[in-house]
Enzyme design. Structure first.
Site, PDB file in Angstrom:
ATOM      1  N   GLU A 168       9.376   7.019  56.060  1.00  0.00           N
ATOM      2  CA  GLU A 168       9.809   5.790  55.398  1.00  0.00           C
ATOM      3  C   GLU A 168      10.235   6.067  53.972  1.00  0.00           C
ATOM      4  OE1 GLU A 168       6.332   2.979  57.299  1.00  0.00           O
ATOM      5  OE2 GLU A 168       6.787   2.876  55.180  1.00  0.00           O
ATOM      6  N   CYS A 176      11.217   4.735  46.514  1.00  0.00           N
ATOM      7  CA  CYS A 176       9.839   5.123  46.833  1.00  0.00           C
ATOM      8  C   CYS A 176       9.918   6.046  48.046  1.00  0.00           C
ATOM      9  CB  CYS A 176       9.002   3.879  47.140  1.00  0.00           C
ATOM     10  SG  CYS A 176       7.313   4.293  47.650  1.00  0.00           S
ATOM     11  N   SER A 224      -4.790   7.345  41.921  1.00  0.00           N
ATOM     12  CA  SER A 224      -5.335   6.216  42.682  1.00  0.00           C
ATOM     13  C   SER A 224      -6.855   6.254  42.591  1.00  0.00           C
ATOM     14  CB  SER A 224      -4.901   6.322  44.146  1.00  0.00           C
ATOM     15  OG  SER A 224      -3.509   6.183  44.240  1.00  0.00           O
TER      16      SER A 224
HETATM   17  N1  SAH Z   1      -1.405   9.323  48.633  1.00  0.00           N
HETATM   18  C1  SAH Z   1      -1.011   8.928  47.334  1.00  0.00           C
HETATM   19  C2  SAH Z   1       0.370   8.313  47.285  1.00  0.00           C
HETATM   20  C3  SAH Z   1       0.761   7.332  48.356  1.00  0.00           C
HETATM   21  S1  SAH Z   1      -0.078   5.793  48.378  1.00  0.00           S
HETATM   22  C4  SAH Z   1      -2.039   7.994  46.733  1.00  0.00           C
HETATM   23  O1  SAH Z   1      -2.945   7.572  47.438  1.00  0.00           O
HETATM   24  O2  SAH Z   1      -1.934   7.737  45.537  1.00  0.00           O
HETATM   25  C5  SAH Z   1       0.554   4.952  46.935  1.00  0.00           C
HETATM   26  C6  SAH Z   1      -0.354   3.837  46.464  1.00  0.00           C
HETATM   27  O3  SAH Z   1      -0.336   2.732  47.362  1.00  0.00           O
HETATM   28  C7  SAH Z   1      -1.807   4.281  46.326  1.00  0.00           C
HETATM   29  O4  SAH Z   1      -2.349   3.827  45.105  1.00  0.00           O
HETATM   30  C8  SAH Z   1      -2.430   3.575  47.503  1.00  0.00           C
HETATM   31  O5  SAH Z   1      -3.796   3.399  47.346  1.00  0.00           O
HETATM   32  C9  SAH Z   1      -1.663   2.293  47.561  1.00  0.00           C
HETATM   33  N2  SAH Z   1      -1.793   1.569  48.836  1.00  0.00           N
HETATM   34  C10 SAH Z   1      -1.963   2.076  50.069  1.00  0.00           C
HETATM   35  N3  SAH Z   1      -2.037   1.097  50.989  1.00  0.00           N
HETATM   36  C11 SAH Z   1      -1.909  -0.067  50.322  1.00  0.00           C
HETATM   37  C12 SAH Z   1      -1.906  -1.442  50.709  1.00  0.00           C
HETATM   38  N4  SAH Z   1      -2.037  -1.801  51.968  1.00  0.00           N
HETATM   39  N5  SAH Z   1      -1.747  -2.378  49.735  1.00  0.00           N
HETATM   40  C13 SAH Z   1      -1.575  -2.015  48.440  1.00  0.00           C
HETATM   41  N6  SAH Z   1      -1.570  -0.742  48.020  1.00  0.00           N
HETATM   42  C14 SAH Z   1      -1.746   0.218  48.946  1.00  0.00           C
END
Ligand code: SAH
Ligand code: SF4
Length: 347
Positions: free
Chosen positions: A87, A100, A210
């Site tokens: 994606e 993104c 994160s």
């Molecule tokens: N693996 C990396 C990058 C991808 S996720 C990471 O975890 O930082 C990017 C961001 O989206 C992260 O902060 C993650 O926690 C957040 N994220 C994942 N699922 C989500 C959701 N359902 N709603 C909001 N943020 C989410």
């Protein structure tokens, strides 16, 4: 070719006894002009176009799905030759157009609230596959410029380190996609060794960590890899990142209703933030089908933001984009694996 540096391609050209300017000429077509096929490169001799077609490929993906949200967010699902999918998303916002992108197919971390890690890691993406997502999203911008890149799609970027760094160099290079490093952000679940290494690459990219919880006990219930990685170690690596790059770190904090959105969580988070130069990005959870987590109320969200700000933390609430097209990372891919009910936003 999208994953090959200009130097490496120039070396290949030299082996073929091609004049030195050819490498730059081909790269200008591929990266600056976005050519998808060597046949378009009409200022190259025909035999060279044929050799290039035989020996190199520019793109490897097909766009298998495209969804556009009411707010202009566009999400693409790309299929690779082996049938795996990735994606990538275009997020337009005033003068800014952000891509993104994903770094892995699935994710090995498996955070409890995230759609990306539900099925584990299927495979790594190559540098070329990471760059290709930016190229595809840039195409959606038409005449306008793609201004920013965030590595916040599926996967943990620092768990695919060599491909990530190679891709970042190509995305940033003047001969490549020419996107300023300060307009590129890498988001990580917080792998200290990777953060330290990235700080020393000489890339001026932004780092987002994160955190999602202010203490290890709560964090471990949300993020399996937190079992082995304490918040203190992440903070230490974040401090080092700032010292070496001069770039302030962003702490990402997804607010989950009733779980990490209370006032005392905000107060604990302030203590963590005082240990390193950082700003905080609050994100309201995007609900994922079959997962038990809920979006926090507006009241709890505003309260959390205010608590941080009143204590001197530079905090922002990130706007949720593309909620109507499953914009949370990993959701489109999942909904394609097990098809969702048709929605009006479907193409
Ligand atoms: N693996 C990396 C990058 C991808 S996720 C990471 O975890 O930082 C990017 C961001 O989206 C992260 O902060 C993650 O926690 C957040 N994220 C994942 N699922 C989500 C959701 N359902 N709603 C909001 N943020 C989410
Ligand atoms: Fe992986 Fe990031 Fe999702 Fe966690 S939040 S499962 S690290 S993509």
């Amino acid at each position: 070719m999208l994953g090959t540096t200009l130097d490496a391609f120039a070396a290949w050209c030299a082996e073929q006894d091609l004049p030195a300017y050819r490498a730059r000429q081909v790269y200008a077509w591929v990266f600056a002009r976005g050519a998808a096929d060597f046949a378009e490169m009409t200022d190259l001799p025909r035999p060279l176009r044929e050799t290039l077609t035989e020996r190199w490929s520019i793109r490897r993906s097909e766009v298998v799905r495209r969804r556009e949200a009411a707010d202009g967010t566009v999400k693409l699902l790309l299929a690779w030759p082996d049938g795996e999918t990735s994606e990538c998303v275009l997020i337009p916002d005033d003068d800014r157009r952000t891509a993104c992108i994903s770094t892995q197919v699935g994710c090995p971390v498996g955070c409890a609230f995230c759609a990306s890690g539900l099925d584990g890691l299927r495979r790594q993406l190559s540098a070329g596959e990471i760059v290709e997502q930016v190229v595809r999203v840039r195409e959606l911008c038409g005449e306008k410029r793609l201004t920013n890149v965030v590595v916040m799609g599926l996967g943990e970027p620092l768990a695919n380190y060599p491909a990530l760094v190679q891709a970042l160099r190509i995305i940033n290079a003047p001969w490549g996609l020419n996107i300023g490093a300060r307009r590129i952000t890498v988001s990580t679940v917080g792998l200290p060794a990777g953060i330290r290494k990235l700080a020393r690459e000489g890339l001026q990219v932004n780092l987002a960590i994160s955190l999602h919880a202010p203490d290890d006990k709560l964090r471990r219930t949300l993020i399996p890899w937190a079992e082995k990685i304490a918040i203190d170690e992440i903070v230490q690596a974040g401090r080092e990142f700032f010292e070496i790059t001069g770039r302030e770190v962003t702490v990402e904090y997804v607010l989950l209703r009733g779980i990490n959105d209370k006032v005392y969580h905000a107060h604990e988070l302030v203590k963590v933030c005082r240990k390193m130069r950082c700003n905080v990005n609050l994100i309201r959870y995007n609900p994922v089908a079959d997962l038990p987590f809920e979006r926090p109320s507006s009241f709890a969200t505003e309260r959390f933001l205010t608590e941080l700000r009143q204590r001197g933390v530079n905090a922002h609430l990130r706007a949720s984009r593309g909620l109507d097209i499953d914009a949370a990372c990993g959701q489109l891919r999942r909904s394609t694996i097990s098809p969702p009910p048709k929605s009006p936003a479907d193409d």
